[in-house]
Design a protein around this motif. Sequence first.
Motif, PDB file in Angstrom:
ATOM      1  N   ASN A   2       0.831  -1.197   0.000  1.00  0.00           N
ATOM      2  CA  ASN A   2       0.000   0.000   0.000  1.00  0.00           C
ATOM      3  C   ASN A   2       0.867   1.249   0.000  1.00  0.00           C
ATOM      4  N   ARG A   4       2.341   4.760  -0.770  1.00  0.00           N
ATOM      5  CA  ARG A   4       1.648   6.010  -1.100  1.00  0.00           C
ATOM      6  C   ARG A   4       2.577   6.870  -1.955  1.00  0.00           C
ATOM      7  N   PHE A 140      -5.837   7.116  -4.168  1.00  0.00           N
ATOM      8  CA  PHE A 140      -5.530   5.713  -4.382  1.00  0.00           C
ATOM      9  C   PHE A 140      -4.025   5.545  -4.526  1.00  0.00           C
ATOM     10  N   CYS A 151      -4.336  -0.144  -8.707  1.00  0.00           N
ATOM     11  CA  CYS A 151      -4.599   0.975  -7.804  1.00  0.00           C
ATOM     12  C   CYS A 151      -5.564   0.484  -6.738  1.00  0.00           C
ATOM     13  N   GLU A 152      -5.337   0.912  -5.497  1.00  0.00           N
ATOM     14  CA  GLU A 152      -6.191   0.431  -4.415  1.00  0.00           C
ATOM     15  C   GLU A 152      -6.278   1.455  -3.283  1.00  0.00           C
ATOM     16  N   LYS A 153      -7.348   1.336  -2.532  1.00  0.00           N
ATOM     17  CA  LYS A 153      -7.558   2.206  -1.389  1.00  0.00           C
ATOM     18  C   LYS A 153      -8.544   1.534  -0.442  1.00  0.00           C
ATOM     19  N   THR A 154      -8.334   1.721   0.856  1.00  0.00           N
ATOM     20  CA  THR A 154      -9.293   1.259   1.861  1.00  0.00           C
ATOM     21  C   THR A 154      -9.697   2.440   2.730  1.00  0.00           C
ATOM     22  N   TRP A 155     -10.873   2.327   3.375  1.00  0.00           N
ATOM     23  CA  TRP A 155     -11.371   3.380   4.257  1.00  0.00           C
ATOM     24  C   TRP A 155     -12.370   2.776   5.226  1.00  0.00           C
ATOM     25  N   GLY A 165     -13.324  -0.876   0.649  1.00  0.00           N
ATOM     26  CA  GLY A 165     -12.198  -0.620  -0.238  1.00  0.00           C
ATOM     27  C   GLY A 165     -12.525  -0.846  -1.688  1.00  0.00           C
TER      28      GLY A 165
END
Length: 198
Positions: A2, A4, A140, A151-155, A165
């Motif tokens: 992950n 950034r 992302f 591309c990825e993202k969590t919340w 996510g």
Amino acid sequence: MNARFPAGAAALLLVAVLTACGPASDDSGNAGGSPSPSAGASDGPVETGTPSPSPSPTAKGVALPTDCRAILSDDVLAQLEGTPLNDAAFGPSGVGTDGTLTCVWADPRADTTRLVTTISAMNRGPALDMLNALADTEGFACFTPDGGTRCEKTWPNTQYPVTDGRTLFWRDDIMIDTRYSNLSPSGYTSSIVAHIFD
């Protein structure tokens, strides 16, 4: 995984990576893609209870998958055991008229636990625009595994104490777009990538 990047650096990275992933390397004969769930064709996908049509080849010759279980490894399927697939309560799923495959792993009795994947054809230009926008405006993290761009993202979920996510993977004109809430099997996207491209 992950890592950034600043928004500008991520955008430049995506431009460079996606340019390199263009049609110059044609020896694999692979192509295809998938828009995000909101970017699908006006005709909705058909239910998976009907016989699946033949896989639709993309411009580069990669056939879009037609079976939500066949694209996953035994390990990933074991992690999803007991989770219903493509329940009618969640609307259209399965193979659409344009060849897009939509897989909805969710129990209609659960408030938030679900995983929705859309796999369809997407050319480099629209893919570049989508991934750059996600990196620039939505934070992302993007990197370049398995010959493609991910591309990825969590919340945190806004209503429940669970994680939501989204993970996208683009390669050879195929977009794998997964949105999830409280259901993120280890190796899920990698399993799909291996099935489609290896």
